[in-house]
Write a protein that holds these residues in place. Structure first.
Motif, short mmCIF file in Angstrom:
data_model
loop_
_atom_site.label_atom_id
_atom_site.label_comp_id
_atom_site.label_asym_id
_atom_site.label_seq_id
_atom_site.Cartn_x
_atom_site.Cartn_y
_atom_site.Cartn_z
N SER A 98 40.34 56.71 32.92
CA SER A 98 41.68 56.48 32.33
C SER A 98 42.57 56.49 31.08
CB SER A 98 42.51 54.81 32.67
OG SER A 98 43.26 54.73 32.37
N PHE A 99 43.45 56.18 30.52
CA PHE A 99 43.84 56.21 29.01
C PHE A 99 42.91 55.62 27.93
CE2 PHE A 99 45.99 52.33 29.71
CZ PHE A 99 46.48 52.02 28.85
N ARG A 100 42.60 55.70 26.46
CA ARG A 100 41.62 55.74 25.88
C ARG A 100 40.89 53.93 25.36
NH1 ARG A 100 42.10 55.64 20.28
NH2 ARG A 100 44.07 55.82 20.93
N LEU A 101 42.39 53.14 25.41
CA LEU A 101 42.50 52.34 25.10
C LEU A 101 42.08 51.07 25.92
CD1 LEU A 101 45.26 52.25 22.77
CD2 LEU A 101 42.67 52.02 21.86
N ALA A 102 42.31 52.04 27.58
CA ALA A 102 42.23 50.67 28.31
C ALA A 102 40.61 50.01 29.00
CB ALA A 102 41.97 51.46 29.88
N PRO A 103 39.58 51.10 28.77
CA PRO A 103 37.84 50.19 28.64
C PRO A 103 37.78 49.30 27.47
CG PRO A 103 37.71 52.30 28.85
CD PRO A 103 38.84 52.35 28.44
N LEU A 104 38.34 49.16 26.65
CA LEU A 104 38.13 48.09 25.25
C LEU A 104 39.33 46.80 25.50
CD1 LEU A 104 36.97 47.96 23.01
CD2 LEU A 104 38.54 49.16 21.51
N ILE A 105 39.77 47.17 26.19
CA ILE A 105 41.21 46.48 25.96
C ILE A 105 40.78 45.58 27.87
CG2 ILE A 105 43.14 45.35 27.40
CD1 ILE A 105 44.54 47.78 25.69
N SER A 106 40.12 46.29 28.18
CA SER A 106 39.68 45.39 29.41
C SER A 106 38.03 45.42 29.70
CB SER A 106 39.22 46.41 30.94
OG SER A 106 38.30 46.01 31.87
N ALA A 107 37.77 45.30 28.26
CA ALA A 107 36.14 44.65 27.57
C ALA A 107 36.48 43.25 26.46
CB ALA A 107 35.34 45.53 26.91
N ILE A 108 37.90 43.45 26.69
CA ILE A 108 38.45 42.36 24.84
C ILE A 108 38.91 41.20 26.23
CG2 ILE A 108 39.91 41.10 23.93
CD1 ILE A 108 39.83 44.03 22.49
N GLY A 109 39.26 41.96 27.33
CA GLY A 109 39.77 40.64 28.61
C GLY A 109 38.18 39.62 29.18
N MET A 110 37.38 40.70 29.18
CA MET A 110 36.28 40.32 30.47
C MET A 110 35.43 39.17 29.40
SD MET A 110 34.81 40.44 32.87
CE MET A 110 33.48 41.11 33.95
N SER A 111 34.78 39.37 28.21
CA SER A 111 34.58 38.45 26.71
C SER A 111 35.18 37.37 26.81
CB SER A 111 35.22 39.58 25.24
OG SER A 111 34.39 38.25 24.43
N ILE A 112 37.01 37.27 26.45
CA ILE A 112 37.49 36.07 26.61
C ILE A 112 37.23 35.41 27.61
CG2 ILE A 112 39.84 34.75 27.18
CD1 ILE A 112 40.98 37.78 24.93
N PHE A 113 36.60 36.07 29.29
CA PHE A 113 36.84 35.26 30.56
C PHE A 113 35.75 35.01 30.28
CE2 PHE A 113 35.10 36.07 34.47
CZ PHE A 113 36.20 34.87 35.83
N LEU A 114 34.45 35.60 30.20
CA LEU A 114 33.11 35.32 30.22
C LEU A 114 32.69 33.82 29.51
CD1 LEU A 114 31.17 38.15 30.45
CD2 LEU A 114 31.39 36.59 32.20
N GLN A 115 33.71 33.81 28.24
CA GLN A 115 33.44 33.24 27.75
C GLN A 115 33.65 31.48 28.05
OE1 GLN A 115 35.36 32.68 23.10
NE2 GLN A 115 34.20 34.32 22.59
N ASN A 116 35.06 31.55 28.22
CA ASN A 116 36.17 30.48 28.62
C ASN A 116 35.12 30.02 30.08
OD1 ASN A 116 38.07 29.64 26.56
ND2 ASN A 116 37.91 32.10 27.10
#
Lengths: 304, 424
Positions: A98-116
């Protein structure tokens, strides 16, 4: 001098923990070139699992002894490993290509999700755990200032050293290590030569998550308190350590971790404790400006 | 895939779910005095495992029917197909937004919520310049918001400057901080940049908490001057020699006046932001942003200066953050470092990502949804961040282009289809 020594010991312990988390960042970055932003949360989950297991064992009437410490560690590692595997499988693998920033954005989302998620499941309060490795000894004493070493600090440092030796052997001597290094150099070529790239990447995540789990256990024992937002800052610091040591390099991550731990301890001791995180992030910025490859890293060649 | 193979696959997924859920979901530690107590919830575990098994099986069954093909990011979307539709929607939105405070159903609560939405729209549009157009992932955008808010508060409190005098200054300060941060780090690769901006955001917050003499520390700044309407204050009894808004217009005093005024203020600010961004896209620098997002090396070969181009995007995005920040300060009348945490940055980023990076209309939709959902479903407010996080992952996995697809460069050759997936 005694004060300095004491700070050095504390800094070394902290640094060893940062190093363990940093290895996860650096290995993942080395192999797929992405920052696994959710790695800090795996560490936090490791801490929570420690609290849960210790409490369960405590409710069964088993009280912390050396065997229990080891048992909890052995329980936590596979569980965090599964978390690491699942995160990669669910949030990163579908995004390859996918495009370059996609995995990083997904990772940030994952981080927020897991924390909450952990906050939701386990509550927002600090979780206390009993002291499991009590005591220590006085290294030297002069002018009434004793330099104390806790047994736990020794356990942490020795374990880290042992893990480093084990990991180096794993990377340089085993079949998996060879596959991993091959994927790091050229994933397409490795695939053509019959290496199961997906499995290698998954294994890297599991390994990194396992190490983060160990760090989580150690932090829970060391500070005796766990909270759902612990992973964020620790993850950020460990990432700084990985960059400092040269991202992509496993010994570099350890070195960076130790250096960062020492710098932080010294900064808190001699300057101001309020600004210790400030100092850590300044180091990140400074390293990236003046030596983006870190201490032991290779320069990154950008190809078309 | 045969049915038994599917069952096995789903079974494995369920096993993984069991391993994930067993300790973290199944056992909850609860505070009971000195020692932690335990609360077992194995029912939840069973539900979670069941959902994963069923979900995986359904997904496999459905996936088997789908035509296979390489995954592509769709570049032709709503914007490409029907620009006019988007334009009508924009006009309708502006008319609706302008009429909102006068509509029969609107009361203080509605206008307040709408103001909240518009703040996020403005922030989203500002961040869109950086993330959507220039393709730079900025995780510390809230720092510029904070700079704007604190510079308004400090200038207004210490030097008695009015809102309108402070607004450009706040924007300029934020832009200055943007350049200050951007200058050293913009030569870095995208992911490094993201983490450094995150670190920068945290550094600003640490500074705000600890620099007590200037910022009031964790207590923040209180009694920040409220804006006035061309010199007319929104107070019941103005100071001697001044005229209040209601006196000047011969109205009965109502607190609603100020709320309505603030609403129109942010509406105008947001519209100016949107208009400016839309115009800038068409300037050479805007085109350079989009080109840079698609392929840095190609840009460099064509003589575009990477650093200055990125720096302008950063500074302009930051200044919009600064404007929004000073509005926030004057609306609240009180600011503290609590309002400028990473979660705020993540929320704004979520708006941009969900809206479809680069899309102006998408940002409006996403901001409305993200602000209104927790308002409508009060019970859900708790899980807001959890849903944000999950949505960010799912959007990236299923539809990396967001609600509204607009990855089309503003200018393009007629029969040339870029494939961003290939140009990594």
């Amino acid at each position: 001098m005694e004060y300095f020594l004491q700070q050095a010991i504390n800094g070394l312990t902290l640094g060893a923990i940062y190093g363990l988390i940093a290895i996860g960042y650096t290995m993942v970055y080395g192999i797929i070139g992405m920052i696994n932003f959710a790695h800090g949360e795996v560490f936090m989950i490791g801490s929570f699992l420690t609290v849960i297991f210790i409490t369960v064992l405590g409710s069964l009437g088993i009280h912390p002894t050396f065997t229990i410490i080891a048992l909890v560690l052995l329980l936590v590692i596979p569980f965090t490993g599964v978390w690491g595997w699942s995160i990669e499988r669910a949030a990163y693998r579908p995004l390859r290509g996918s495009f370059r920033l996609a995995p990083l954005i997904s990772a940030i989302g994952m981080s927020i999700f897991l924390q909450n998620l952990v906050q939701f499941l386990q509550g927002a309060r600090n979780k206390p755990i009993p002291v499991v490795v009590p005591g220590g000894f006085t290294l030297v004493e002069s002018d009434g200032f004793p330099v104390q070493v806790r047994w736990l600090q020794i356990v942490i440092v020795v374990m880290t050293v042992a893990l480093m030796i084990g990991l180096t052997t794993l990377i340089h001597r085993t079949r998996f290590g060879r596959a991993q290094r091959a994927c790091e150099q050229d994933m397409k070529m490795a695939m053509l030569l019959g290496i199961d790239v997906n499995r290698t990447i998954s294994a890297t995540f599991v390994l990194g998550a396992g190490l983060a789990g160990i760090a989580g256990v150690m932090v829970a024992y060391y500070y005796n308190v766990v909270n759902f937002y612990d992973g964020f800052l620790a993850g950020l610091k460990a990432f700084t350590a990985a960059v400092l040591g040269g991202i992509g390099s496993v010994p570099g991550a350890m070195l960076g971790g130790l250096l960062l731990g020492l710098i932080e301890a010294m900064w808190s001791a001699y300057f101001s404790i309020e600004y210790k995180d400030f100092a850590a992030f300044s180091i990140l910025v400074l390293v990236l400006i003046f030596r983006p490859t870190g201490i032991l890293g290779r320069p990154e060649i950008e190809k078309v | 895939m045969t049915v038994p193979a599917m069952l096995r696959d789903a079974g494995l997924a369920a096993l993984v779910a069991l391993a994930l859920a067993l300790p973290v979901v199944g056992i909850r530690t609860v505070d009971t005095g000195a020692v932690l107590g335990l609360d077992y919830r194995f029912g939840w575990v069973a539900i979670a495992v069941g959902i994963v098994f069923g979900g995986r099986l359904t997904a496999l069954l459905l996936y088997d029917r789908l035509p296979r093909g390489p995954r592509r990011i769709r570049t032709k979307g709503l914007a490409g197909r029907s620009r006019t539709l988007v334009r009508y929607a924009a006009v309708a939105f502006i008319v609706f937004a302008a009429a909102l405070p006068q509509l029969p159903f609107s009361d203080r609560y509605v206008v307040d919520t709408a103001t909240q939405v518009l703040i996020y729209v403005m922030l989203g549009w500002g961040l869109n310049v950086v993330v959507g157009l220039a393709g730079l992932l900025d995780l510390g955008y809230v720092a510029f918001y904070a700079v704007g808010a604190y510079s308004y508060a400090l200038l207004a409190k210490n030097f008695g400057l009015s809102f309108w005098e402070c607004l450009p200054l706040a924007g300029a300060f934020a832009a200055f901080f943007g350049i200050l941060l951007g200058f050293p780090v913009l030569r870095l690769r995208g992911d490094y940049l993201a983490i450094v901006t995150l670190g920068f955001g945290e550094m600003i917050r640490i500074l705000l908490i600890n620099w007590t003499t200037l910022t009031g520390g964790p207590n923040g700044l209180t009694s920040i001057p409220r804006p006035d309407f061309f010199g007319l204050a929104f107070t019941r009894s103005p100071a001697a020699g001044e005229t209040a808004f209601h006196e000047f217009f011969g109205l009965a005093f109502s607190t609603q006046h100020r709320i309505t005024f603030l609403y129109y203020l942010i509406l105008i600010l947001a519209l100016v932001t949107g208009w400016a961004v839309e115009r800038m896209r068409r300037l050479p620098v805007g085109r350079a942003w989009e080109a840079l997002r698609e392929d840095e090396i190609a840009c460099q070969s064509l003589g575009i200066n990477r650093t200055t181009t990125k720096l302008t995007a950063f500074a302009i995005g930051a200044s919009f953050g600064g404007f929004a920040g000073s509005f926030f300060a004057t609306r609240q009348g009180f600011i503290s470092p609590e309002s400028f945490t990473f979660i705020e940055s993540a929320t704004i980023l979520a708006i941009v990502v969900l809206g479809g990076m680069g899309s102006q209309v998408g940002v409006v939709l996403a901001a409305t949804v993200l602000v209104l959902l927790p308002e409508v479903f009060r019970d859900l407010a708790h899980y807001r961040m959890m849903v944000f996080g999950l949505a960010m992952v799912l959007i990236m996995v299923w539809r990396p282009t967001g609600f509204v697809t607009q990855r089309t460069p503003t200018v393009r050759l007629s029969d040339f289809t870029p494939d961003p997936g290939a140009a990594r």
